[in-house]
Motif scaffolding. Structure first.
Motif, short mmCIF file in Angstrom:
data_model
loop_
_atom_site.label_atom_id
_atom_site.label_comp_id
_atom_site.label_asym_id
_atom_site.label_seq_id
_atom_site.Cartn_x
_atom_site.Cartn_y
_atom_site.Cartn_z
N THR A 3 26.92 -8.29 56.88
CA THR A 3 27.82 -9.23 57.56
C THR A 3 27.28 -9.57 58.94
O THR A 3 27.24 -10.74 59.34
N THR A 4 26.87 -8.55 59.66
CA THR A 4 26.45 -8.70 61.06
C THR A 4 25.10 -9.38 61.20
O THR A 4 24.91 -10.25 62.06
N TYR A 5 24.15 -9.00 60.35
CA TYR A 5 22.78 -9.46 60.53
C TYR A 5 22.41 -10.68 59.69
O TYR A 5 21.48 -11.42 60.05
N GLU A 6 23.13 -10.93 58.59
CA GLU A 6 22.77 -12.06 57.73
C GLU A 6 23.81 -13.18 57.75
O GLU A 6 23.45 -14.35 57.73
N LEU A 7 25.10 -12.84 57.78
CA LEU A 7 26.14 -13.88 57.71
C LEU A 7 26.52 -14.42 59.09
O LEU A 7 26.45 -15.63 59.33
N LEU A 8 26.89 -13.55 59.99
CA LEU A 8 27.41 -13.97 61.30
C LEU A 8 26.46 -14.89 62.08
O LEU A 8 26.89 -15.92 62.61
N PRO A 9 25.16 -14.58 62.14
CA PRO A 9 24.26 -15.45 62.93
C PRO A 9 24.12 -16.87 62.37
O PRO A 9 23.73 -17.78 63.10
N ARG A 46 34.08 -12.04 67.42
CA ARG A 46 33.95 -12.91 66.24
C ARG A 46 33.90 -12.13 64.94
O ARG A 46 33.64 -12.71 63.88
N LEU A 47 34.15 -10.82 64.99
CA LEU A 47 34.03 -10.01 63.79
C LEU A 47 35.03 -8.87 63.81
O LEU A 47 35.03 -8.04 64.72
N CYS A 48 35.92 -8.87 62.80
CA CYS A 48 36.85 -7.74 62.67
C CYS A 48 36.91 -7.28 61.22
O CYS A 48 36.47 -7.99 60.31
N PHE A 49 37.43 -6.08 61.00
CA PHE A 49 37.37 -5.41 59.70
C PHE A 49 38.75 -4.97 59.25
O PHE A 49 39.55 -4.50 60.04
N SER A 60 34.63 -17.28 63.12
CA SER A 60 34.60 -15.82 63.13
C SER A 60 34.66 -15.29 61.69
O SER A 60 34.85 -16.06 60.75
N VAL A 61 34.50 -13.98 61.55
CA VAL A 61 34.48 -13.35 60.22
C VAL A 61 35.53 -12.24 60.16
O VAL A 61 35.59 -11.39 61.05
N LEU A 62 36.32 -12.26 59.10
CA LEU A 62 37.14 -11.12 58.72
C LEU A 62 36.41 -10.45 57.56
O LEU A 62 36.26 -11.05 56.49
N GLN A 74 17.67 -8.05 52.23
CA GLN A 74 16.51 -8.79 51.72
C GLN A 74 16.96 -9.92 50.78
O GLN A 74 16.53 -11.07 50.92
N PHE A 75 17.82 -9.58 49.83
CA PHE A 75 18.23 -10.57 48.82
C PHE A 75 19.22 -11.58 49.40
O PHE A 75 19.13 -12.78 49.11
N VAL A 76 20.16 -11.10 50.22
CA VAL A 76 21.15 -12.01 50.83
C VAL A 76 20.44 -13.05 51.70
O VAL A 76 20.77 -14.23 51.65
N ASN A 77 19.45 -12.62 52.45
CA ASN A 77 18.69 -13.54 53.29
C ASN A 77 18.08 -14.65 52.46
O ASN A 77 18.18 -15.85 52.79
N LYS A 78 17.47 -14.29 51.34
CA LYS A 78 16.83 -15.27 50.47
C LYS A 78 17.85 -16.26 49.89
O LYS A 78 17.64 -17.47 49.89
N VAL A 79 18.98 -15.73 49.40
CA VAL A 79 20.00 -16.57 48.78
C VAL A 79 20.64 -17.51 49.81
O VAL A 79 20.82 -18.71 49.55
N LEU A 80 20.97 -16.98 51.00
CA LEU A 80 21.61 -17.82 52.01
C LEU A 80 20.66 -18.90 52.53
O LEU A 80 21.10 -20.02 52.83
N GLN A 81 19.39 -18.59 52.61
CA GLN A 81 18.43 -19.62 53.00
C GLN A 81 18.46 -20.79 52.02
O GLN A 81 18.37 -21.95 52.42
N GLU A 82 18.60 -20.46 50.74
CA GLU A 82 18.63 -21.51 49.72
C GLU A 82 19.95 -22.28 49.71
O GLU A 82 19.97 -23.51 49.61
#
Length: 298
Positions: A49-55, A84-87, A62-64, A16-24
């Motif tokens: 990471t998967t639902y807010e950053l990667l898209p 595009r995503l590894c851990f 890609s994301v590490l 919820q909060f990450v979505n708001k901050v990244l939109q801004e």
């Protein structure tokens, strides 16, 4: 249910909060280079990471994603690994960042960290490590918890005869900024010391709300660092005491509205966007001065 499993089911607050901050902040980020790998520090079970950053990233980026907990990394890798995503496992508070696998995979053009750095008591070291992992001119976006009644809940329970033995070090789990009058000024200072130019730094009071009481309970359980210490046969009693104290001190609030009861978990968090300042080495500076003098002479 293990800690990683519970965390995986309780990431709504962070999303919820990450979505708001990244939109801004997203429009202010520089994406001239639309290839490469960005770093996400403190990925937990991988949902944010998967639902807010990667898209939001350009298709060629890609994301590490890294976390201090091997259990979290295993859970995240099992659920979300892809092209595009590894851990990887990493403690961003290590004094030996140059000896890690992640260091060898860098530097990175962007380092993100959402709801992770408040677990690291040595903020200077963590921010210096982020600076070291960034390319010159690279950017970081940080979200750091600065306070919540949940920390008073921990303090109260740590003084109870039943749970005190498991919670004597509760202060070690408080955000480094929780007793700070001006957290923005302190974080800004640390970022400057680590070689950053600060573009945005703000502290906000926020709240995670849901009509599902269990979701809010799960959230405070997932971020409760003491649950894993309690013997299995006493854990349910501990969680019941946590919930009772949470209602008592305002960690969980219940508001009756026309549409039903809304349960909320108040907290405050800082978010920052900073750029690693290009540093010209003496050798480079000397060489460029020679070149400019030589050019000027012709």
């Amino acid at each position: 249910m293990d800690d990683a499993e519970l965390y995986a089911k309780s990431s709504s607050l962070q999303q919820q909060f990450v979505n708001k901050v990244l939109q801004e902040l997203w429009p202010a980020l520089d994406w001239q280079c639309e290839q490469g790998t960005v770093l996400d520090v403190g990925c937990g079970a991988g949902d944010v990471t998967t639902y807010e950053l990667l898209p939001r990233l350009p298709p060629g980026v890609s994301v590490l994603a890294v976390d201090i907990s091997p259990a979290m990394i295993a859970k995240a890798a099992d659920r979300f690994s892809g092209p595009r995503l590894c851990f990887r496992q990493l403690d961003i508070g290590t004094p030996r960042i140059e000896e890690t696998d992640v260091w060898r995979l860098g530097p990175f053009p962007k380092v993100f960290s959402f709801f992770c750095l408040h677990w690291v008591q040595d903020q200077r070291l963590a921010l210096q490590n982020i600076g070291k992992l960034l390319s010159p001119g690279g950017e970081t976006v940080l979200i750091i918890v600065t306070g919540s009644p949940i920390y008073m809940m921990f303090e109260t329970l740590s003084k109870s005869s039943r749970w005190s033995a498991y919670m004597m070090d509760y202060r070690q789990f408080e955000p480094p900024y929780v007793r700070t009058e001006d957290p923005v000024a302190v974080l800004t200072k640390y970022l400057h010391e680590a070689g950053f130019s600060v573009k945005t730094c703000r502290n906000e009071d926020s709240s995670y709300s849901s009509t599902d009481e269990q979701k809010v309970k799960n959230t405070i359980t997932a971020i409760n660092p003491f649950v894993g210490r309690i013997p299995q046969q006493q854990r349910e009693a501990f969680l019941q005491d946590c919930v009772a104290e949470a209602y008592s001190n305002g960690t969980i609030r219940a508001d009756t509205l026309p549409g039903g009861t809304v349960y909320s978990f108040p907290y405050s968090a800082m978010f920052a966007h900073a750029v690693k300042v290009h540093r010209v080495s003496r050798a480079t500076s000397y060489s460029s001065n020679l070149h400019s003098n030589h050019t000027a002479g012709h």
